[in-house]
Design a protein around this motif. Structure first.
Motif, PDB file in Angstrom:
ATOM      1  N   ILE A  79      -3.191   5.074  -2.861  1.00 17.30           N
ATOM      2  CA  ILE A  79      -4.343   5.872  -2.456  1.00 17.30           C
ATOM      3  C   ILE A  79      -3.933   7.333  -2.338  1.00 17.30           C
ATOM      4  O   ILE A  79      -2.892   7.656  -1.767  1.00 17.30           O
ATOM      5  CB  ILE A  79      -4.987   5.346  -1.149  1.00 17.30           C
ATOM      6  CG1 ILE A  79      -6.250   6.156  -0.815  1.00 17.30           C
ATOM      7  CG2 ILE A  79      -4.001   5.318   0.002  1.00 17.30           C
ATOM      8  CD1 ILE A  79      -7.110   5.523   0.272  1.00 17.30           C
ATOM      9  N   GLY A 102      -9.089   8.625  -2.045  1.00 20.27           N
ATOM     10  CA  GLY A 102      -9.586   8.486  -0.684  1.00 20.27           C
ATOM     11  C   GLY A 102      -8.627   9.069   0.325  1.00 20.27           C
ATOM     12  O   GLY A 102      -7.558   9.583  -0.026  1.00 20.27           O
ATOM     13  N   TYR A 131      -6.447   1.651   3.435  1.00 22.85           N
ATOM     14  CA  TYR A 131      -7.391   1.145   2.439  1.00 22.85           C
ATOM     15  C   TYR A 131      -7.670  -0.304   2.808  1.00 22.85           C
ATOM     16  O   TYR A 131      -6.938  -1.223   2.436  1.00 22.85           O
ATOM     17  CB  TYR A 131      -6.807   1.262   1.032  1.00 22.85           C
ATOM     18  CG  TYR A 131      -7.800   0.907  -0.056  1.00 22.85           C
ATOM     19  CD1 TYR A 131      -8.903   1.718  -0.298  1.00 22.85           C
ATOM     20  CD2 TYR A 131      -7.629  -0.240  -0.812  1.00 22.85           C
ATOM     21  CE1 TYR A 131      -9.826   1.390  -1.277  1.00 22.85           C
ATOM     22  CE2 TYR A 131      -8.546  -0.578  -1.800  1.00 22.85           C
ATOM     23  CZ  TYR A 131      -9.635   0.243  -2.032  1.00 22.85           C
ATOM     24  OH  TYR A 131     -10.556  -0.083  -3.005  1.00 22.85           O
ATOM     25  N   SER A 132      -8.740  -0.484   3.558  1.00 17.61           N
ATOM     26  CA  SER A 132      -9.008  -1.789   4.159  1.00 17.61           C
ATOM     27  C   SER A 132      -9.418  -2.851   3.146  1.00 17.61           C
ATOM     28  O   SER A 132      -9.293  -4.051   3.422  1.00 17.61           O
ATOM     29  CB  SER A 132     -10.084  -1.658   5.238  1.00 17.61           C
ATOM     30  OG  SER A 132     -11.295  -1.165   4.689  1.00 17.61           O
ATOM     31  N   ASP A 133      -9.888  -2.442   1.965  1.00 15.68           N
ATOM     32  CA  ASP A 133     -10.399  -3.415   0.995  1.00 15.68           C
ATOM     33  C   ASP A 133      -9.378  -4.484   0.629  1.00 15.68           C
ATOM     34  O   ASP A 133      -9.742  -5.642   0.381  1.00 15.68           O
ATOM     35  CB  ASP A 133     -10.853  -2.710  -0.285  1.00 15.68           C
ATOM     36  CG  ASP A 133     -12.140  -1.929  -0.097  1.00 15.68           C
ATOM     37  OD1 ASP A 133     -12.491  -1.645   1.073  1.00 15.68           O
ATOM     38  OD2 ASP A 133     -12.796  -1.584  -1.090  1.00 15.68           O
ATOM     39  N   VAL A 184      -6.719   4.457  -6.092  1.00 14.73           N
ATOM     40  CA  VAL A 184      -8.030   4.821  -5.575  1.00 14.73           C
ATOM     41  C   VAL A 184      -7.965   6.217  -4.975  1.00 14.73           C
ATOM     42  O   VAL A 184      -6.922   6.640  -4.459  1.00 14.73           O
ATOM     43  CB  VAL A 184      -8.530   3.822  -4.519  1.00 14.73           C
ATOM     44  CG1 VAL A 184      -8.778   2.458  -5.141  1.00 14.73           C
ATOM     45  CG2 VAL A 184      -7.562   3.704  -3.358  1.00 14.73           C
ATOM     46  N   LEU A 243       0.852  -1.191   0.000  1.00 14.21           N
ATOM     47  CA  LEU A 243       0.000   0.000   0.000  1.00 14.21           C
ATOM     48  C   LEU A 243       0.884   1.236   0.000  1.00 14.21           C
ATOM     49  O   LEU A 243       1.804   1.354   0.804  1.00 14.21           O
ATOM     50  CB  LEU A 243      -0.910   0.009   1.224  1.00 14.21           C
ATOM     51  CG  LEU A 243      -1.811   1.233   1.411  1.00 14.21           C
ATOM     52  CD1 LEU A 243      -2.822   1.356   0.262  1.00 14.21           C
ATOM     53  CD2 LEU A 243      -2.544   1.170   2.761  1.00 14.21           C
ATOM     54  N   GLY A 259      -5.989   8.666   2.746  1.00 17.23           N
ATOM     55  CA  GLY A 259      -4.962   7.689   3.068  1.00 17.23           C
ATOM     56  C   GLY A 259      -4.677   7.561   4.550  1.00 17.23           C
ATOM     57  O   GLY A 259      -4.096   6.561   4.982  1.00 17.23           O
TER      58      GLY A 259
END
Length: 223
Positions: free
Chosen positions: A109, A141, A147-149, A139, A83, A143
């Motif tokens: 992110i 969003g 980003y748990s997805d 993505v 990430l 940070g």
């Protein structure tokens, strides 16, 4: 530092980072040669200095990206998941993707949607095979919340200074896993957080730095 590593081409830049022993592993060397910085940084891409990319955002100097990749290299092996917080131009996320390969995943992110769009455009133009394989994605969003997805992650890189230890990001780190993050406000330090197989976290102080603060979209746009 900058005058020692600046090059006239991407290969020359990376060769200078190798010559000064900032890059020491073949894995990082190969990734930074594969991902041409000019695809993500339109102005002075091979200067070893931060460059403005719009929206009050800079792409970090190449030597800082090299330090980050070297520090995280054992957690950027093929098949691993990474990430990149505050992915900005998308350059470092792309280097991470080169290292984890098509069997892994690199997620960037960024809260400035226009920069996310530019990152995707650069990928589609220069690295379409990565887009097709799904080994990299960007993505829009906040940070600061990670980003748990796609969590948990083998490693996390943070490209802006967190005012304190980012506990939410540590929760999204695998056991074992490693996070590379600048921490502090006026006195910023690169901190490396290592989580062991039992979930215990150790902190290492790496170096003093100057990064933009990890903040929200509104403050970023208006700073």
């Amino acid at each position: 530092m900058a005058w020692r590593c600046t090059g006239s081409t991407n290969d020359e830049l990376v060769s200078n980072l190798v010559r000064t022993a900032i890059i020491t592993s073949h894995h990082v060397d190969a990734a930074m040669r594969q991902v041409d910085r000019a695809h993500f940084a339109p102005n002075n891409p091979y200067d070893d200095a931060p460059q403005y990319i719009g929206y009050n955002v800079t792409i970090s100097a190449p030597h800082m990206h090299a330090y980050a990749l070297e520090s995280l290299s054992n957690y950027l092996k093929p098949g691993m998941c990474a990430l990149d917080i505050g992915s900005g131009s998308g350059y470092l996320t792309a280097c991470m993707a080169a290292m984890v390969g098509t069997s892994g995943k690199a997620v960037g992110i960024e809260h400035i949607a226009e920069l996310v769009d530019k990152s995707r455009e650069a990928l589609e133009q220069h690295y379409p095979e990565w887009v097709r394989s799904g080994c990299i994605k960007f993505v829009a969003g906040d940070g600061r919340q990670g980003y748990s997805d796609d969590s948990p992650y083998d490693c996390i890189h943070v490209g802006a200074a967190s005012p304190k230890t980012p506990t939410e990001l540590l929760r999204q780190l695998k056991s074992p896993g490693r996070m590379f993050v600048p921490v502090g406000t006026t006195d910023q330090r690169i901190k490396v957080f290592d989580k062991d197989v039992h979930g215990n976290v150790a902190e290492t102080d790496m170096m003093g730095v100057v990064y933009v603060p990890l903040t929200d979209e509104t403050l970023q746009r208006n700073s």
